[in-house]
Enzyme design. Structure first.
Site, PDB file in Angstrom:
ATOM      1  N   TYR A 139     130.511   5.488   6.225  1.00 46.45           N
ATOM      2  CA  TYR A 139     129.994   5.552   7.596  1.00 46.45           C
ATOM      3  C   TYR A 139     130.969   6.191   8.583  1.00 46.45           C
ATOM      4  CZ  TYR A 139     125.809   3.159   6.121  1.00 46.45           C
ATOM      5  OH  TYR A 139     124.624   2.863   5.507  1.00 46.45           O
ATOM      6  N   ASN A 145     117.972  -2.492   6.426  1.00 46.77           N
ATOM      7  CA  ASN A 145     116.696  -1.802   6.219  1.00 46.77           C
ATOM      8  C   ASN A 145     115.551  -2.796   6.360  1.00 46.77           C
ATOM      9  OD1 ASN A 145     117.673   0.786   5.716  1.00 46.77           O
ATOM     10  ND2 ASN A 145     117.773   0.487   3.504  1.00 46.77           N
ATOM     11  N   HIS A 148     128.278   1.299  11.435  1.00 44.78           N
ATOM     12  CA  HIS A 148     129.171   1.232  10.267  1.00 44.78           C
ATOM     13  C   HIS A 148     129.164  -0.199   9.734  1.00 44.78           C
ATOM     14  CE1 HIS A 148     132.398   1.503   7.568  1.00 44.78           C
ATOM     15  NE2 HIS A 148     133.425   1.484   8.400  1.00 44.78           N
ATOM     16  N   HIS A 197     118.478   8.964   7.409  1.00 47.45           N
ATOM     17  CA  HIS A 197     118.089   8.244   8.634  1.00 47.45           C
ATOM     18  C   HIS A 197     118.171   9.148   9.867  1.00 47.45           C
ATOM     19  CE1 HIS A 197     118.140   4.119   6.802  1.00 47.45           C
ATOM     20  NE2 HIS A 197     119.023   4.698   6.001  1.00 47.45           N
TER      21      HIS A 197
HETATM   22 FE1  HDD Z   1     123.254   3.946   4.764  1.00 49.10          FE
HETATM   23  C1  HDD Z   1     122.891   5.662   7.670  1.00 49.10           C
HETATM   24  C2  HDD Z   1     121.154   1.515   5.931  1.00 49.10           C
HETATM   25  C3  HDD Z   1     123.289   2.431   1.677  1.00 49.10           C
HETATM   26  C4  HDD Z   1     125.608   6.062   3.773  1.00 49.10           C
HETATM   27  N1  HDD Z   1     122.213   3.653   6.462  1.00 49.10           N
HETATM   28  C5  HDD Z   1     122.207   4.474   7.547  1.00 49.10           C
HETATM   29  C6  HDD Z   1     121.379   3.916   8.565  1.00 49.10           C
HETATM   30  C7  HDD Z   1     120.891   2.751   8.073  1.00 49.10           C
HETATM   31  C8  HDD Z   1     121.421   2.584   6.752  1.00 49.10           C
HETATM   32  C9  HDD Z   1     119.966   1.794   8.795  1.00 49.10           C
HETATM   33  C10 HDD Z   1     121.089   4.546   9.918  1.00 49.10           C
HETATM   34  C11 HDD Z   1     122.017   4.047  10.962  1.00 49.10           C
HETATM   35  C12 HDD Z   1     121.616   4.628  12.292  1.00 49.10           C
HETATM   36  O1  HDD Z   1     120.517   4.287  12.780  1.00 49.10           O
HETATM   37  O2  HDD Z   1     122.379   5.435  12.827  1.00 49.10           O
HETATM   38  N2  HDD Z   1     122.344   2.350   3.936  1.00 49.10           N
HETATM   39  C13 HDD Z   1     121.600   1.426   4.615  1.00 49.10           C
HETATM   40  C14 HDD Z   1     121.331   0.303   3.748  1.00 49.10           C
HETATM   41  C15 HDD Z   1     121.921   0.570   2.551  1.00 49.10           C
HETATM   42  C16 HDD Z   1     122.567   1.853   2.676  1.00 49.10           C
HETATM   43  C17 HDD Z   1     120.552  -0.924   4.151  1.00 49.10           C
HETATM   44  C18 HDD Z   1     121.978  -0.249   1.297  1.00 49.10           C
HETATM   45  C19 HDD Z   1     121.919  -1.524   1.290  1.00 49.10           C
HETATM   46  N3  HDD Z   1     124.234   4.212   3.042  1.00 49.10           N
HETATM   47  C20 HDD Z   1     124.137   3.473   1.897  1.00 49.10           C
HETATM   48  C21 HDD Z   1     125.120   3.919   0.932  1.00 49.10           C
HETATM   49  C22 HDD Z   1     125.805   4.943   1.535  1.00 49.10           C
HETATM   50  C23 HDD Z   1     125.219   5.110   2.853  1.00 49.10           C
HETATM   51  C24 HDD Z   1     125.339   3.337  -0.442  1.00 49.10           C
HETATM   52  C25 HDD Z   1     126.927   5.768   1.013  1.00 49.10           C
HETATM   53  C26 HDD Z   1     127.886   5.302   0.260  1.00 49.10           C
HETATM   54  N4  HDD Z   1     124.024   5.619   5.557  1.00 49.10           N
HETATM   55  C27 HDD Z   1     125.037   6.316   4.979  1.00 49.10           C
HETATM   56  C28 HDD Z   1     125.531   7.457   5.838  1.00 49.10           C
HETATM   57  C29 HDD Z   1     124.694   7.287   7.134  1.00 49.10           C
HETATM   58  C30 HDD Z   1     123.770   6.131   6.780  1.00 49.10           C
HETATM   59  C31 HDD Z   1     125.497   8.775   5.197  1.00 49.10           C
HETATM   60  C32 HDD Z   1     123.978   8.511   7.689  1.00 49.10           C
HETATM   61  C33 HDD Z   1     124.198   8.481   9.168  1.00 49.10           C
HETATM   62  C34 HDD Z   1     125.165   7.428   9.384  1.00 49.10           C
HETATM   63  O3  HDD Z   1     125.503   6.851   8.211  1.00 49.10           O
HETATM   64  O4  HDD Z   1     125.649   7.093  10.451  1.00 49.10           O
HETATM   65  O5  HDD Z   1     126.872   7.337   6.089  1.00 49.10           O
END
Ligand code: HDD
Length: 702
Positions: free
Chosen positions: A368, A154, A345, A81
């Site tokens: 997060y 999402n 988060h 993202h």
């Molecule tokens: Fe995630 C970012 C949505 C599963 C780990 N995720 C991130 C963002 C969104 C989502 C919208 C961007 C937030 C922003 O605009 O800053 N993610 C989802 C959805 C998931 C999902 C809807 C499943 C239902 N994500 C998911 C899993 C993991 C992560 C299973 C790890 C265990 N997601 C992250 C992250 C991010 C992230 C790596 C990258 C940047 C951030 O968190 O702030 O931690």
């Protein structure tokens, strides 16, 4: 900040977040230039040198400070993202949900809760294009009076994997490949499809990603989903299961694949610009919040496990109850400070909202905060203005990189006697967060419940709920993506997987990519959900963008009338001419073209209007780009209207005119003005046609 009294407690106002952010804004207009130490600077053009042609001197603290800051301007981009776009807004509640939750922002209808939203793509880097085939992030931060609540969702209601431990694997597979970092922001490559072929739990999500849902026309025209099953907890401590939905007031609309690829070159900021412009123009995007609620007793009454994030609850089975509205009404002042530094988060919750044991959600609850530590450089990221709650923060946490708060006093521990054991936790329930006391029993085991085993029924439900047009688009998407896969084994494995989803899908894909579909292994669709098809969505011309192709000699009455009618219908018109030089109408009226055939492209518009007048049309025809413009709009199913001689441009563009159709001898979405039609009637039918979004039923073969 606050003024309204509620339950005897000072309440933050709906502007509380904006007021808080305002205190951090630094306005430079009319101010003298200073260093970061506040020292006024005499010269910002030259470094300090030993002679005008001599070396720069170490003593030049101004040069060194400016350069050091510049050298450190970048922070790590989000691992997923990375490319996103944010805006401010407000959430208003239509009806109290106190029966289900004690969350104050969901029970008090008099409240307006400030929000910040960040839309994003998933796979691409920060500088990648907006219109790639991908899931869109839909993350909302509610600044509630009980603390920040983040709904990090999402634009698709399901996910690729069932257990968070597979997230790094999935992300590694979709990201550019390690040897050469190719391809950027695209799933059309071997490792992604290798993952899909060997991890069948992704089948349902892949159906969504191959559909138009992955190519949104606008952030304002997509649904949002919390994806996981969460819990609502009411005042009595009773729990209900809940899924969250955002419904766009403008309906759900997608671009077509060919269009998205061209837009990616013509305007890589297409979705960003669309949102930015809409808010600046006062067309505030609106999304209604809906909830699907299930009683705890109904946990096991489905053929799938409600803790499985690769499954949705069909809206026809568990209706979506619309409970409020979010309006995006303010653009950011500074992209970096707000959109880049915002830290979401799924674990940021408020009393009344709790988690389930969905193994994907459980893993997110760790990931997060961890990622923010790296990205934002330490544990004090909650003090960054965009992340601060509008409620006061009191605890014994101290120090760390970039600490902003100055905590006076001797005591930074709990329990303490020296400060009357404050900050305190209440002896009995008093608005604090208490985790739902769910009874848990089980053996420690690295395994998944068998109730997660069915990977195909809902993928089949999705396929069978699509219209013929949408099915065709899905087949084309698979053909393109797999066509880019070099490994024949991977292609075949994916066809083997989707043979189990729908035979006709697998066959149509296989024939094009040199693979073989297996007959007789597809699951029977257990349910058809009309809510999944974008064909059944809201249709409106409001805020759509029209190119008015016109040159010298146009009829002033016609164009004035058209522009007026479009403005009234909130349709945005842009004058596109051969050049950007002013053009003269038949009565001497002058128009300033906003774009020329060089700067504009029909992929950046929803519809095209070709003005009448022989001189105007002849001038346009003298540049071949005009017929390309019209032809492309035609191939992308857009509404095209032509007046009088404007029809010549349609002919030059080889736009098929099917005389057997009813629409004045033209194909659906191709409008030709007859002699008897008034400017008004014609403008209105043009607007009606734009509201259809695209005319998918045109039968042609590009
Ligand atoms: Fe995630 C970012 C949505 C599963 C780990 N995720 C991130 C963002 C969104 C989502 C919208 C961007 C937030 C922003 O605009 O800053 N993610 C989802 C959805 C998931 C999902 C809807 C499943 C239902 N994500 C998911 C899993 C993991 C992560 C299973 C790890 C265990 N997601 C992250 C992250 C991010 C992230 C790596 C990258 C940047 C951030 O968190 O702030 O931690």
């Amino acid at each position: 900040m606050g003024n309204k009294k509620h339950d005897g407690i000072e309440q933050p106002s709906s502007n509380a977040k904006q007021e808080q952010l305002n205190t951090f804004r630094v306005q430079n207009d009319g101010k003298p230039l200073t260093t970061n130490q506040g020292l006024r600077v005499d010269d910002d053009e030259h470094s300090l040198k030993a002679g005008t042609r001599g070396p720069t001197i170490m003593e030049d603290f101004h040069f060194r400070e400016k350069m050091t800051h510049f050298d450190h301007e970048r922070i790590p981009e989000r691992v997923v993202h990375a490319r996103g776009f944010g805006a401010h807004g407000v959430f208003e509640l239509y009806e109290s949900l106190s029966e289900f939750t004690k969350a104050k922002f969901l029970t008090d209808t008099s409240k307006q809760t400030p929000i910040f939203i960040r839309f994003s793509t998933v796979a691409g880097s920060r500088g990648s294009s907006d219109t790639v085939r991908d899931v869109r992030g839909f993350a909302v931060k509610f600044y509630t009076e009980e603390g920040n609540y983040d709904l990090v969702g999402n634009n698709m209601p399901v996910f690729f994997i069932q257990d968070a431990i597979k997230f790094p694997d999935f992300v590694h597979a979709v990201k550019p490949e390690p040897p050469n970092e190719i391809p950027q922001a695209s799933s059309a490559h071997d490792t992604f499809w290798d993952f899909v072929g060997t991890n069948t739990e992704s089948a349902h999500m892949i159906m969504w990603v191959m559909s138009g849902r992955a190519l949104p026309r606008s952030f304002r025209m997509m649904e949002g989903f919390g994806v996981h099953t969460f819990r609502f907890i009411n005042e009595e401590g009773k729990s209900h299961f809940v899924k969250f939905h955002w419904k766009p007031k403008l309906g759900i609309h997608s671009l077509v694949w060919d269009e998205t690829q061209k837009v990616a070159g013509k305007d890589p900021d297409f979705n960003r610009r669309d949102l930015w412009d809409a808010i600046n123009e006062g067309n505030f995007p609106e999304f209604e919040l809906g909830v699907q609620i299930l009683k705890e007793e109904d946990e096991f009454s489905f053929s799938f496990d409600i803790l499985d994030s690769t499954k949705l609850w069909p809206e026809e089975v568990v209706p979506v109850r619309i409970i409020g509205k979010m309006t995006l009404n303010r653009n950011t002042d500074n992209f970096f400070a707000e959109t880049e530094q915002v830290a979401f988060h799924s674990g940021h919750v408020v009393p009344g909202i709790d988690f389930t044991n969905d193994p994907l959600l459980q893993g997110r609850l760790f990931s997060y905060t961890d990622t923010q530590l790296l990205r934002l450089g330490g544990p004090n990221f909650a003090e960054i203005p965009i992340n601060r709650p509008i409620t006061p923060v009191h605890n014994n946490q101290r120090d760390g990189m970039h600490r902003m708060t100055i905590n006076p006093g001797q005591v930074s521990y709990h329990n303490n006697g020296l400060a009357n054991n404050t900050p305190s936790t209440p002896p009995q329930s008093d608005g604090e967060y208490r985790h739902h006391e769910e009874k848990i029993e089980g053996r420690k085991i690295k395994a998944r419940s068998h109730s997660f085993d069915d990977h195909f029924s809902q993928a089949a439900m999705f396929w069978h709920s699509m219209s013929t047009i949408e099915k065709g688009q899905i087949v084309d998407a698979f053909r393109f993506e797999l066509g880019k896969v070099l490994s024949k084994e991977v292609r075949q494995r994916v066809v083997d997987v989707f043979s189990q989803v729908a035979e006709e899908l697998a066959e149509q894909v296989a024939v094009e990519i040199g693979a073989t579909a297996t007959k007789g292994v597809a699951v029977e669709p257990t349910f058809i959900s009309p809510a999944l098809s974008m064909m059944n969505t809201v249709k409106s011309a409001a805020t759509r963008k029209v190119a008015v192709l016109v040159s010298n000699g146009f009829s002033a009455t016609e164009i004035n009338g058209l522009l007026q009618a479009l403005t009234q219908a909130k349709v945005k018109a842009e004058i596109v001419s051969k050049t950007q030089a002013p053009i003269a109408g038949d009565d001497g009226t002058m128009l300033e073209p906003k774009q020329s055939l060089l700067t504009a492209a029909s992929v950046l518009y929803d519809a095209v209007y070709i003005a009448g007048g022989q001189q105007s049309v002849t001038e346009l025809l003298s540049d071949v780009k005009s017929s390309e413009f019209v032809r492309e709009a035609f191939l992308h199913y857009k509404t095209i209207a032509a007046v009088g001689e404007g029809k010549e441009l349609l002919t030059a563009a080889k736009v098929a005119l099917d005389n057997s159709a009813n629409n004045n001898g033209a194909l659906s979405g191709i409008l030709l003005r007859t002699e008897s039609q008034s400017d008004d009637t014609f403008a209105n039918s043009f607007i009606e046609s734009i509201a259809q979004h695209r005319h998918w039923d045109r039968t042609f073969h590009p």
